[in-house]
Design an enzyme around this catalytic site. Sequence first.
Site, short mmCIF file in Angstrom:
data_model
loop_
_atom_site.label_atom_id
_atom_site.label_comp_id
_atom_site.label_asym_id
_atom_site.label_seq_id
_atom_site.Cartn_x
_atom_site.Cartn_y
_atom_site.Cartn_z
N LYS A 134 63.77 52.95 19.23
CA LYS A 134 62.95 53.25 18.03
C LYS A 134 62.20 54.55 18.25
O LYS A 134 61.08 54.56 18.77
CB LYS A 134 61.99 52.09 17.77
CG LYS A 134 61.00 52.33 16.64
CD LYS A 134 60.32 51.06 16.20
CE LYS A 134 59.25 51.36 15.17
NZ LYS A 134 58.79 50.17 14.44
N ARG A 137 45.65 38.35 5.50
CA ARG A 137 46.72 38.99 6.29
C ARG A 137 48.02 38.19 6.13
O ARG A 137 49.11 38.75 5.95
CB ARG A 137 46.31 39.09 7.78
CG ARG A 137 45.16 40.06 8.02
CD ARG A 137 44.97 40.38 9.49
NE ARG A 137 44.43 39.28 10.27
CZ ARG A 137 43.13 39.01 10.43
NH1 ARG A 137 42.23 39.78 9.84
NH2 ARG A 137 42.74 37.99 11.17
N LYS A 144 59.15 44.17 20.67
CA LYS A 144 58.86 45.60 20.60
C LYS A 144 57.74 45.98 21.57
O LYS A 144 56.81 45.21 21.78
CB LYS A 144 58.43 45.99 19.18
CG LYS A 144 58.15 47.48 19.03
CD LYS A 144 57.50 47.82 17.72
CE LYS A 144 56.04 48.21 17.93
NZ LYS A 144 55.41 48.76 16.71
P1 13P Z 1 55.31 53.28 11.04
O1 13P Z 1 56.67 53.23 10.42
O2 13P Z 1 54.20 53.05 10.05
O3 13P Z 1 55.12 54.46 11.92
O4 13P Z 1 55.20 52.00 11.98
C1 13P Z 1 56.25 51.71 12.81
C2 13P Z 1 55.75 51.08 14.04
O5 13P Z 1 56.12 49.98 14.35
C3 13P Z 1 54.82 51.83 14.89
O6 13P Z 1 54.69 51.18 16.11
#
Ligand code: 13P
Length: 336
Positions: free
Chosen positions: A217, A44, A134
């Site tokens: 987002k 990872r 986030k």
């Molecule tokens: P994706 O762009 O693969 O949807 O992932 C973004 C993300 O952080 C989802 O929580």
Amino acid sequence: MSELNKIALKILNNGKGILAADESTSTMTKRLESVKVQSTAENRLLFRETLFSASGMTEYIGGVILYDETIKQITSKKNKIPELISAMGSAPGIKVDTGAKVLAGSPNEKITEGLDGLRERLKEYYKLGAKFTKWRGVYNISKDHPSKLSIQSNAHALARYSALVQECDMVPIVEPEVLMDGDHSSKECYKKTSEVIKRCFEELILHKVDLKGLILKPNMILAGSNSKEKISKEEVAKLTLKCLKESVPSEVPGIAFLSGGQSEIEATENLNLISKYNDTKFIMSYSFGRALQQSALKFWSQDTQKNIEGTQKIFNQRAKMNSLAAQGKWSKELES
Ligand code: 13P
């Protein structure tokens, strides 16, 4: 300009976007196993370190969202991961929610957990170098979903999270993801996404979150992945812009879309048109996970020791294409 506003702008200005590399260990295991690589902590790290040290990081990636395991790992060159990211000119960030669990009272929906002890965890991440964070709320569309309960409880959690993050001098990324799964129409996606985002901002304001110091987002407005509806990319861009114009307060500096299961090119193409038609003051950019990593991961998996340079080349190209798209300057010809 507040410090938080400066950080948010630094992450998204000049066509930069965010690399979402914050897959939990179980999600990362799925991704690695899909390309027949064993999911060990070393593997990872190796894949992520490969991306984080790619030259494209400097020009195109303003921030990287990390997972708890990764932010504490040491690279093969004995650097701390947040230090590597900062040295590349990007900002380290961290996913701080602890995942979506079944919502009591509505068993087909989810509520994101992780508020207990969050203030203390945030202090630790700040010390480790995180500049932003986030939290993802997740909603599915069907006739009865998302329910009022799910919209309300996830908005509440996102707002409490954001307030704590700003208290700790970091920028919260607020991610209410309305999933693409299902056979719903784009109109339905527009309607439900608008409702979800509006409720989030009501709650953020109630919790006295500084709107200039956060990044939203969201998902793009798409027809469900099993829908028969034919919707053009222009229509996706226009509906997405309409939704955001109506739902997001103008103080918010930037919007960084998730890719949500779209193919790499599809996500880039949609972002490009959104930016091209953008008649708002919001910076429009990307915070892609899969749409930035898929091809790179596939290539890397063929020889995880030798393919580092080739993997970085593929990642650099995807990052560049998305950066152009964030400025409305992408075209298909540039892909080859
Ligand atoms: P994706 O762009 O693969 O949807 O992932 C973004 C993300 O952080 C989802 O929580």
